[in-house]
Write an enzyme that holds these catalytic residues in place. Sequence first.
Site, PDB file in Angstrom:
ATOM      1  CB  SER A  95      -0.833   0.027   1.219  1.00  0.00           C
ATOM      2  OG  SER A  95      -0.155   0.289   2.689  1.00  0.00           O
ATOM      3  CG  LEU A 109      -3.849   4.365   8.147  1.00  0.00           C
ATOM      4  CD1 LEU A 109      -3.269   5.838   8.616  1.00  0.00           C
ATOM      5  CD2 LEU A 109      -5.428   4.199   8.209  1.00  0.00           C
ATOM      6  CG  HIS A 120       1.067  -4.194   4.105  1.00  0.00           C
ATOM      7  ND1 HIS A 120       0.607  -3.696   5.228  1.00  0.00           N
ATOM      8  CD2 HIS A 120       0.720  -3.323   3.384  1.00  0.00           C
ATOM      9  CE1 HIS A 120       0.153  -2.286   5.042  1.00  0.00           C
ATOM     10  NE2 HIS A 120       0.148  -2.312   3.882  1.00  0.00           N
ATOM     11  CG  LEU A 122       7.758 -12.262  -0.669  1.00  0.00           C
ATOM     12  CD1 LEU A 122       8.881 -11.392  -1.393  1.00  0.00           C
ATOM     13  CD2 LEU A 122       8.072 -13.457  -0.407  1.00  0.00           C
ATOM     14  CE1 TYR A 166      11.700  -9.223   1.576  1.00  0.00           C
ATOM     15  CE2 TYR A 166      12.000  -9.544   3.916  1.00  0.00           C
ATOM     16  CZ  TYR A 166      11.373  -9.631   2.805  1.00  0.00           C
ATOM     17  OH  TYR A 166      10.224 -10.084   3.052  1.00  0.00           O
TER      18      TYR A 166
END
Length: 205
Positions: A95, A109, A120, A122, A166
């Site tokens: 988002s 939000l 948010h 994976l 990451y």
Amino acid sequence: MSVLSALPFLKPVHLRSPRSSPGGQRRHTLPASEFRCLSPEDAVSVFEIEREAFISVSGDCPLHLDEIRHFLNLCPELSLGWFEEGRLVAFIIGSLWDRERLSQAALTLHKPQGSAVHIHVLAVHRTVRQQGKGSILMWRYLQHLRCLPFARRALLMCEDFLVPFYQKCGFEALGPCEVTVGELAFVEMQHPVRGHAFMRRNSGC
């Protein structure tokens, strides 16, 4: 906002030739492998994969079913699913966020005027883990973001043991995240989204 028609790398990727019937005519078959943005109709499949992936590790899910539906209604263009023969095997949901760093409010939000994409979750289906699908999907997702003119960077939070994964995907650690979930603490990570003009000229975005 629909951006699917402008994103060539989200078109189905066929990994094998379509099957033919004995008479030589092609039968309709599902693509062997396909990447596409998710829709609210995918929410249950998403939650089933997420629940199995996270509850056994942390006891909770980053997104619950109603939150998944919420984001897939508000910003489906910030999601990406990997489907094999019509079955969801991995996904990312994001988002928009409008601050430099994530806060507790970022968990629920979507800020339409923001330029940071908050990733948010994976998750990869248990039957296809340890095959490199997570890193492939993240690469495809970052390419997808480069075709969205409002996206400037990607943000996520993860536990310490996921930081090397990451980092291999090109993210850099920003330090401890302000967000906590129960007793869990997180590292915040960032990836710049660059080259909008270059990508548009060379990929048809």
